[in-house]
Design a protein around this motif. Structure first.
Motif, PDB file in Angstrom:
ATOM      1  N   GLU A  89      -4.888  12.508  -0.462  1.00 50.64           N
ATOM      2  CA  GLU A  89      -3.811  12.967   0.400  1.00 50.64           C
ATOM      3  C   GLU A  89      -2.561  13.332  -0.405  1.00 50.64           C
ATOM      4  OE1 GLU A  89      -5.065  10.374   4.383  1.00 50.64           O
ATOM      5  OE2 GLU A  89      -3.348   9.762   3.139  1.00 50.64           O
ATOM      6  N   VAL A  90      -2.302  12.575  -1.470  1.00 52.10           N
ATOM      7  CA  VAL A  90      -1.178  12.879  -2.347  1.00 52.10           C
ATOM      8  C   VAL A  90      -1.366  14.242  -3.001  1.00 52.10           C
ATOM      9  CG1 VAL A  90      -0.215  12.284  -4.604  1.00 52.10           C
ATOM     10  CG2 VAL A  90      -0.333  10.554  -2.804  1.00 52.10           C
TER      11      VAL A  90
ATOM     12  N   LEU B   5       0.832  -1.209   0.000  1.00 53.95           N
ATOM     13  CA  LEU B   5       0.000   0.000   0.000  1.00 53.95           C
ATOM     14  C   LEU B   5       0.864   1.255   0.000  1.00 53.95           C
ATOM     15  CD1 LEU B   5      -2.965   0.932   0.052  1.00 53.95           C
ATOM     16  CD2 LEU B   5      -2.790   1.059   2.550  1.00 53.95           C
ATOM     17  N   GLU B   6       1.982   1.220   0.723  1.00 54.39           N
ATOM     18  CA  GLU B   6       2.885   2.367   0.728  1.00 54.39           C
ATOM     19  C   GLU B   6       3.594   2.514  -0.618  1.00 54.39           C
ATOM     20  OE1 GLU B   6       5.376   5.593   1.582  1.00 54.39           O
ATOM     21  OE2 GLU B   6       3.424   4.956   2.354  1.00 54.39           O
TER      22      GLU B   6
ATOM     23  N   ARG C 107       1.230   4.227  -2.769  1.00 53.60           N
ATOM     24  CA  ARG C 107       1.178   5.656  -2.462  1.00 53.60           C
ATOM     25  C   ARG C 107       2.347   6.391  -3.116  1.00 53.60           C
ATOM     26  NH1 ARG C 107       3.031   9.789   0.340  1.00 53.60           N
ATOM     27  NH2 ARG C 107       4.873   8.595   0.968  1.00 53.60           N
ATOM     28  N   ARG C 108       3.524   5.810  -3.045  1.00 54.95           N
ATOM     29  CA  ARG C 108       4.698   6.453  -3.632  1.00 54.95           C
ATOM     30  C   ARG C 108       4.579   6.533  -5.153  1.00 54.95           C
ATOM     31  NH1 ARG C 108       9.682   3.732  -0.062  1.00 54.95           N
ATOM     32  NH2 ARG C 108       8.800   4.271   1.988  1.00 54.95           N
TER      33      ARG C 108
ATOM     34  N   ASP D  33     -10.050   3.497   0.540  1.00 53.48           N
ATOM     35  CA  ASP D  33      -8.667   3.676   0.978  1.00 53.48           C
ATOM     36  C   ASP D  33      -7.777   4.151  -0.170  1.00 53.48           C
ATOM     37  OD1 ASP D  33      -9.178   2.876   3.616  1.00 53.48           O
ATOM     38  OD2 ASP D  33      -8.969   0.758   3.079  1.00 53.48           O
ATOM     39  N   LEU D  34      -7.999   3.578  -1.354  1.00 56.44           N
ATOM     40  CA  LEU D  34      -7.226   3.999  -2.531  1.00 56.44           C
ATOM     41  C   LEU D  34      -7.552   5.440  -2.886  1.00 56.44           C
ATOM     42  CD1 LEU D  34      -7.540   0.792  -4.744  1.00 56.44           C
ATOM     43  CD2 LEU D  34      -5.715   1.401  -3.148  1.00 56.44           C
TER      44      LEU D  34
ATOM     45  N   ARG E  20      -8.567   7.726  -0.827  1.00 52.58           N
ATOM     46  CA  ARG E  20      -7.991   8.574   0.214  1.00 52.58           C
ATOM     47  C   ARG E  20      -6.523   8.849  -0.064  1.00 52.58           C
ATOM     48  NH1 ARG E  20      -5.021   6.862   4.101  1.00 52.58           N
ATOM     49  NH2 ARG E  20      -5.811   4.720   3.923  1.00 52.58           N
ATOM     50  N   ILE E  21      -5.807   7.829  -0.525  1.00 52.00           N
ATOM     51  CA  ILE E  21      -4.396   8.010  -0.848  1.00 52.00           C
ATOM     52  C   ILE E  21      -4.227   9.055  -1.940  1.00 52.00           C
ATOM     53  CG2 ILE E  21      -2.421   6.887  -1.974  1.00 52.00           C
ATOM     54  CD1 ILE E  21      -3.070   4.398  -0.366  1.00 52.00           C
ATOM     55  N   THR E  22      -5.034   8.966  -2.987  1.00 56.51           N
ATOM     56  CA  THR E  22      -4.948   9.939  -4.074  1.00 56.51           C
ATOM     57  C   THR E  22      -5.241  11.342  -3.563  1.00 56.51           C
ATOM     58  OG1 THR E  22      -5.601   8.275  -5.701  1.00 56.51           O
ATOM     59  CG2 THR E  22      -5.851  10.585  -6.337  1.00 56.51           C
TER      60      THR E  22
ATOM     61  N   THR F 275       1.736   6.659  -6.811  1.00 59.94           N
ATOM     62  CA  THR F 275       0.705   7.664  -7.053  1.00 59.94           C
ATOM     63  C   THR F 275       1.288   9.065  -6.904  1.00 59.94           C
ATOM     64  OG1 THR F 275      -1.011   6.166  -6.238  1.00 59.94           O
ATOM     65  CG2 THR F 275      -1.564   8.505  -6.328  1.00 59.94           C
TER      66      THR F 275
END
Length: 332
Positions: free
Chosen positions: A296-297, A18-19, A22-23, A289-290, A292-294, A25
Protein backbone atom coordinates in the motif's frame (compact mmCIF):
# COMPACT_ATOMS: atom_id res chain seq x y z
CA UNK A 1 23.85 -1.59 18.47
CA UNK A 2 22.60 0.60 21.32
CA UNK A 3 21.57 -0.38 24.81
CA UNK A 4 20.16 2.95 25.91
CA UNK A 5 17.01 2.78 28.01
CA UNK A 6 14.62 5.63 28.86
CA UNK A 7 14.22 6.26 32.58
CA UNK A 8 10.53 7.07 32.40
CA UNK A 9 7.32 5.11 32.03
CA UNK A 10 6.12 4.45 28.48
CA UNK A 11 3.64 6.94 27.10
CA UNK A 12 0.10 6.12 26.14
CA UNK A 13 -0.03 6.96 22.45
CA UNK A 14 -3.02 7.28 20.17
CA UNK A 15 -0.79 6.10 17.34
CA UNK A 16 -0.47 2.28 17.43
CA UNK A 17 2.85 0.61 16.70
CA UNK A 18 1.55 -0.77 13.41
CA UNK A 19 0.86 2.77 12.20
CA UNK A 20 4.32 3.88 13.29
CA UNK A 21 5.72 0.99 11.27
CA UNK A 22 3.69 2.13 8.27
CA UNK A 23 5.04 5.66 8.58
CA UNK A 24 8.62 4.42 8.84
CA UNK A 25 8.09 2.17 5.82
CA UNK A 26 6.66 5.13 3.93
CA UNK A 27 9.70 7.23 4.85
CA UNK A 28 12.12 4.48 3.74
CA UNK A 29 10.33 3.95 0.44
CA UNK A 30 10.04 7.70 -0.06
CA UNK A 31 13.81 8.04 0.17
CA UNK A 32 14.33 5.15 -2.23
CA UNK A 33 11.93 6.68 -4.75
CA UNK A 34 13.64 10.05 -4.38
CA UNK A 35 16.95 8.36 -5.19
CA UNK A 36 15.52 6.92 -8.41
CA UNK A 37 14.00 10.26 -9.42
CA UNK A 38 17.29 12.03 -8.75
CA UNK A 39 19.22 9.52 -10.83
CA UNK A 40 16.68 10.01 -13.63
CA UNK A 41 17.23 13.78 -13.50
CA UNK A 42 13.66 14.53 -12.38
CA UNK A 43 14.86 15.95 -9.05
CA UNK A 44 17.84 18.29 -9.13
CA UNK A 45 20.56 19.01 -6.62
CA UNK A 46 22.21 16.99 -3.82
CA UNK A 47 19.74 14.90 -1.85
CA UNK A 48 19.92 14.35 1.91
CA UNK A 49 18.34 11.00 2.72
CA UNK A 50 17.58 9.56 6.16
CA UNK A 51 17.77 5.83 5.52
CA UNK A 52 18.35 4.22 8.92
CA UNK A 53 17.11 7.24 10.86
CA UNK A 54 13.37 6.81 10.27
CA UNK A 55 12.47 5.95 13.89
CA UNK A 56 13.64 9.33 15.18
CA UNK A 57 11.43 11.62 13.15
CA UNK A 58 8.45 9.26 13.17
CA UNK A 59 8.63 8.59 16.90
CA UNK A 60 9.10 12.26 17.76
CA UNK A 61 6.08 13.43 15.78
CA UNK A 62 3.71 10.72 17.06
CA UNK A 63 2.25 12.89 19.84
CA UNK A 64 2.05 16.26 18.14
CA UNK A 65 -1.18 18.18 18.67
CA UNK A 66 -2.95 20.80 16.59
CA UNK A 67 -1.11 24.10 16.96
CA UNK A 68 2.29 22.54 17.70
CA UNK A 69 5.21 23.55 15.49
CA UNK A 70 8.11 21.56 14.07
CA UNK A 71 11.36 23.02 12.81
CA UNK A 72 13.57 20.80 10.68
CA UNK A 73 17.07 20.49 9.26
CA UNK A 74 18.47 19.47 5.87
CA UNK A 75 17.47 15.80 6.43
CA UNK A 76 13.72 16.24 7.04
CA UNK A 77 11.87 13.51 5.14
CA UNK A 78 10.74 11.54 8.22
CA UNK A 79 9.27 14.78 9.56
CA UNK A 80 7.35 15.30 6.32
CA UNK A 81 5.75 11.91 6.81
CA UNK A 82 5.30 12.25 10.56
CA UNK A 83 3.61 15.65 10.22
CA UNK A 84 1.28 14.26 7.59
CA UNK A 85 2.31 16.39 4.62
CA UNK A 86 0.48 15.41 1.40
CA UNK A 87 2.90 13.29 -0.60
CA UNK A 88 1.76 14.51 -3.99
CA UNK A 89 2.55 18.12 -3.13
CA UNK A 90 5.80 17.06 -1.46
CA UNK A 91 7.04 15.25 -4.57
CA UNK A 92 5.88 18.16 -6.73
CA UNK A 93 7.95 20.55 -4.62
CA UNK A 94 11.01 18.32 -4.92
CA UNK A 95 10.52 18.11 -8.70
CA UNK A 96 10.15 21.89 -9.03
CA UNK A 97 6.45 21.87 -10.00
CA UNK A 98 3.75 24.38 -9.07
CA UNK A 99 1.75 21.71 -7.25
CA UNK A 100 4.28 21.77 -4.43
CA UNK A 101 3.95 23.53 -1.08
CA UNK A 102 6.34 26.25 -2.26
CA UNK A 103 5.10 26.12 -5.86
CA UNK A 104 8.31 24.35 -6.85
CA UNK A 105 10.75 26.94 -5.55
CA UNK A 106 11.83 25.37 -2.27
CA UNK A 107 13.17 21.94 -3.11
CA UNK A 108 13.42 18.83 -1.00
CA UNK A 109 14.80 20.30 2.24
CA UNK A 110 12.99 23.64 2.33
CA UNK A 111 9.38 22.50 2.42
CA UNK A 112 7.20 24.37 4.86
CA UNK A 113 3.56 23.48 5.45
CA UNK A 114 1.71 25.78 7.85
CA UNK A 115 -1.43 23.64 7.87
CA UNK A 116 0.54 20.64 9.16
CA UNK A 117 2.71 22.61 11.59
CA UNK A 118 6.01 22.28 9.73
CA UNK A 119 7.70 25.67 9.65
CA UNK A 120 11.17 26.87 8.89
CA UNK A 121 13.23 23.91 7.61
CA UNK A 122 16.78 25.06 7.03
CA UNK A 123 19.99 23.76 5.53
CA UNK A 124 22.02 25.98 7.86
CA UNK A 125 23.47 23.91 10.70
CA UNK A 126 21.95 24.93 14.02
CA UNK A 127 19.50 27.35 12.44
CA UNK A 128 16.44 25.44 13.67
CA UNK A 129 17.41 26.34 17.27
CA UNK A 130 17.16 30.04 16.50
CA UNK A 131 13.73 29.59 14.98
CA UNK A 132 12.56 27.56 17.94
CA UNK A 133 13.27 30.42 20.34
CA UNK A 134 10.90 32.65 18.42
CA UNK A 135 8.21 30.01 18.06
CA UNK A 136 8.50 29.06 21.73
CA UNK A 137 8.23 32.67 22.84
CA UNK A 138 5.13 33.13 20.66
CA UNK A 139 3.49 30.09 22.26
CA UNK A 140 4.30 31.33 25.77
CA UNK A 141 3.08 34.88 25.14
CA UNK A 142 -0.18 33.52 23.71
CA UNK A 143 -0.72 31.50 26.88
CA UNK A 144 -1.21 28.30 24.89
CA UNK A 145 -0.16 24.80 25.87
CA UNK A 146 1.58 24.43 22.52
CA UNK A 147 5.01 22.98 21.90
CA UNK A 148 7.76 23.52 19.36
CA UNK A 149 9.66 20.39 18.39
CA UNK A 150 13.08 21.58 17.28
CA UNK A 151 15.02 18.93 15.37
CA UNK A 152 18.75 19.37 14.86
CA UNK A 153 21.81 17.21 14.27
CA UNK A 154 24.93 16.30 16.20
CA UNK A 155 26.96 18.55 13.88
CA UNK A 156 25.21 21.61 15.31
CA UNK A 157 26.08 21.22 18.99
CA UNK A 158 29.26 23.31 18.77
CA UNK A 159 27.57 26.16 16.93
CA UNK A 160 26.81 29.44 18.58
CA UNK A 161 23.20 29.08 17.51
CA UNK A 162 22.79 25.83 19.43
CA UNK A 163 24.34 27.00 22.68
CA UNK A 164 22.98 30.53 22.73
CA UNK A 165 19.50 29.29 21.88
CA UNK A 166 19.58 26.56 24.51
CA UNK A 167 20.53 29.16 27.09
CA UNK A 168 17.63 31.42 26.09
CA UNK A 169 15.17 28.51 26.03
CA UNK A 170 16.17 27.69 29.60
CA UNK A 171 16.29 31.28 30.81
CA UNK A 172 12.78 32.02 29.54
CA UNK A 173 11.42 28.50 30.24
CA UNK A 174 10.08 28.20 26.72
CA UNK A 175 7.95 25.20 25.65
CA UNK A 176 10.48 23.73 23.25
CA UNK A 177 11.78 20.18 22.86
CA UNK A 178 15.23 20.09 21.27
CA UNK A 179 15.76 16.75 19.55
CA UNK A 180 19.33 15.99 18.50
CA UNK A 181 19.62 13.30 15.83
CA UNK A 182 23.06 11.92 16.64
CA UNK A 183 24.10 9.82 13.65
CA UNK A 184 27.77 10.08 14.55
CA UNK A 185 28.85 12.47 11.81
CA UNK A 186 28.78 16.16 11.05
CA UNK A 187 28.94 15.67 7.27
CA UNK A 188 32.19 13.64 7.08
CA UNK A 189 33.62 14.50 10.52
CA UNK A 190 33.25 11.81 13.18
CA UNK A 191 31.59 12.91 16.39
CA UNK A 192 34.63 12.12 18.53
CA UNK A 193 36.76 14.35 16.31
CA UNK A 194 34.81 17.52 17.01
CA UNK A 195 33.45 17.04 20.58
CA UNK A 196 35.19 15.69 23.68
CA UNK A 197 31.96 14.62 25.42
CA UNK A 198 30.17 12.44 22.87
CA UNK A 199 27.06 11.94 25.02
CA UNK A 200 25.46 15.09 23.72
CA UNK A 201 22.50 15.12 26.12
CA UNK A 202 24.97 16.16 28.83
CA UNK A 203 25.03 19.60 27.22
CA UNK A 204 21.68 20.25 28.88
CA UNK A 205 23.19 20.25 32.39
CA UNK A 206 25.23 23.37 31.64
CA UNK A 207 22.02 25.29 31.02
CA UNK A 208 19.83 23.62 33.62
CA UNK A 209 17.82 21.84 30.92
CA UNK A 210 16.51 18.33 31.66
CA UNK A 211 17.98 15.88 29.17
CA UNK A 212 17.83 12.25 28.18
CA UNK A 213 19.47 9.88 25.71
CA UNK A 214 17.57 7.19 23.82
CA UNK A 215 18.09 4.52 21.20
CA UNK A 216 17.23 6.20 17.93
CA UNK A 217 16.54 2.84 16.29
CA UNK A 218 13.65 2.25 18.69
CA UNK A 219 10.60 4.23 17.59
CA UNK A 220 8.80 3.56 20.88
CA UNK A 221 11.76 4.76 22.95
CA UNK A 222 11.94 7.98 20.94
CA UNK A 223 8.18 8.50 21.19
CA UNK A 224 8.17 7.98 24.96
CA UNK A 225 11.12 10.28 25.63
CA UNK A 226 9.61 13.04 23.52
CA UNK A 227 6.20 12.45 25.14
CA UNK A 228 7.67 13.17 28.57
CA UNK A 229 9.35 16.27 27.21
CA UNK A 230 6.10 17.44 25.62
CA UNK A 231 4.28 17.06 28.92
CA UNK A 232 6.93 19.10 30.70
CA UNK A 233 6.72 21.84 28.06
CA UNK A 234 2.90 21.97 28.02
CA UNK A 235 2.72 22.32 31.80
CA UNK A 236 5.17 25.20 32.11
CA UNK A 237 8.27 23.13 32.85
CA UNK A 238 10.31 24.63 30.05
CA UNK A 239 12.59 22.98 27.49
CA UNK A 240 14.03 19.47 27.32
CA UNK A 241 17.01 18.15 25.36
CA UNK A 242 16.54 14.68 23.85
CA UNK A 243 19.47 12.93 22.18
CA UNK A 244 18.50 10.08 19.84
CA UNK A 245 21.50 7.95 18.91
CA UNK A 246 20.92 6.73 15.39
CA UNK A 247 22.78 5.59 12.27
CA UNK A 248 22.84 7.06 8.77
CA UNK A 249 22.81 4.03 6.49
CA UNK A 250 23.43 6.12 3.40
CA UNK A 251 25.72 8.85 2.13
CA UNK A 252 25.63 12.34 3.60
CA UNK A 253 24.20 13.61 0.33
CA UNK A 254 24.46 13.05 -3.40
CA UNK A 255 27.76 14.96 -3.34
CA UNK A 256 29.34 12.68 -0.69
CA UNK A 257 32.77 11.48 -1.87
CA UNK A 258 32.99 8.84 0.87
CA UNK A 259 36.18 7.40 2.30
CA UNK A 260 35.62 8.56 5.86
CA UNK A 261 33.62 5.70 7.41
CA UNK A 262 35.03 2.68 9.21
CA UNK A 263 34.53 -0.66 7.51
CA UNK A 264 33.00 -2.31 10.59
CA UNK A 265 30.59 0.52 11.44
CA UNK A 266 27.59 -1.47 10.29
CA UNK A 267 28.30 -4.38 12.65
CA UNK A 268 25.60 -4.59 15.28
CA UNK A 269 23.51 -1.93 13.58
CA UNK A 270 19.81 -2.26 14.36
CA UNK A 271 17.54 -1.39 11.45
CA UNK A 272 14.52 0.46 12.92
CA UNK A 273 12.08 -1.17 10.50
CA UNK A 274 13.34 -4.66 11.28
CA UNK A 275 13.22 -3.98 15.03
CA UNK A 276 9.64 -2.74 14.83
CA UNK A 277 8.55 -5.56 12.54
CA UNK A 278 9.94 -8.09 15.03
CA UNK A 279 7.92 -6.53 17.86
CA UNK A 280 4.78 -6.59 15.75
CA UNK A 281 5.26 -10.28 14.96
CA UNK A 282 5.67 -10.99 18.67
CA UNK A 283 2.39 -9.15 19.25
CA UNK A 284 0.62 -11.38 16.75
CA UNK A 285 0.71 -9.28 13.60
CA UNK A 286 0.81 -11.55 10.56
CA UNK A 287 3.47 -11.42 7.88
CA UNK A 288 0.73 -10.83 5.33
CA UNK A 289 -0.26 -7.66 7.18
CA UNK A 290 3.31 -6.34 7.04
CA UNK A 291 3.51 -7.18 3.35
CA UNK A 292 0.21 -5.41 2.73
CA UNK A 293 1.54 -2.26 4.36
CA UNK A 294 4.58 -2.27 2.08
CA UNK A 295 2.38 -2.80 -0.97
CA UNK A 296 0.00 0.00 0.00
CA UNK A 297 2.92 2.34 0.71
CA UNK A 298 4.37 1.67 -2.74
CA UNK A 299 1.00 2.40 -4.32
CA UNK A 300 0.69 5.64 -2.36
CA UNK A 301 4.12 6.77 -3.49
CA UNK A 302 3.46 5.95 -7.14
CA UNK A 303 0.22 7.95 -7.03
CA UNK A 304 2.07 10.89 -5.47
CA UNK A 305 4.81 10.80 -8.12
CA UNK A 306 2.17 10.69 -10.86
CA UNK A 307 0.49 13.75 -9.33
CA UNK A 308 3.81 15.60 -9.25
CA UNK A 309 4.76 14.65 -12.80
CA UNK A 310 1.39 15.94 -14.06
CA UNK A 311 1.84 19.27 -12.28
CA UNK A 312 3.01 22.11 -14.57
CA UNK A 313 6.30 23.95 -14.34
CA UNK A 314 6.34 27.39 -12.70
CA UNK A 315 5.83 30.42 -14.92
CA UNK A 316 9.05 32.50 -14.87
CA UNK A 317 6.92 35.66 -14.85
CA UNK A 318 5.64 34.70 -11.40
CA UNK A 319 9.09 35.33 -9.93
CA UNK A 320 8.33 39.06 -9.93
CA UNK A 321 5.11 38.43 -8.04
CA UNK A 322 6.86 36.43 -5.35
CA UNK A 323 9.73 38.91 -5.06
CA UNK A 324 7.33 41.81 -4.60
CA UNK A 325 5.26 40.00 -1.98
CA UNK A 326 8.41 39.04 -0.12
CA UNK A 327 9.25 42.75 0.09
CA UNK A 328 5.76 43.52 1.36
CA UNK A 329 4.34 45.03 -1.81
CA UNK A 330 2.79 44.17 -5.15
CA UNK A 331 4.50 43.92 -8.55
CA UNK A 332 4.44 47.05 -10.70
Amino acid sequence: MHTLTPTHEPATSAVPLLELFRRMTLTRQLDRRITALTEAGLIKGPMHLGIGQEAVGIGATALLEAGDIVTATHRPHALYVGCGLPLGATFAEMMGRVGGQGKGRGGHMLIGDREHGLLGPSGIVGHSLLLSVGHGMAHKRAGQSRVTLCVTGDGSVNSGAFNESLNMLALWRLPVVVLVENNGYGLSVRLDRHVHETELHRRGAAYGVPATRVDGSDVEAVRDAVAEAFTRARTGGGPTLVEAVTFRDCAFSGSDRGGYRWEDEWEGYTDPLELTAARLREAGVLETDLARITREVDEEIEAAVAFAAASPWPDPADLLVYAARWDGGEPR
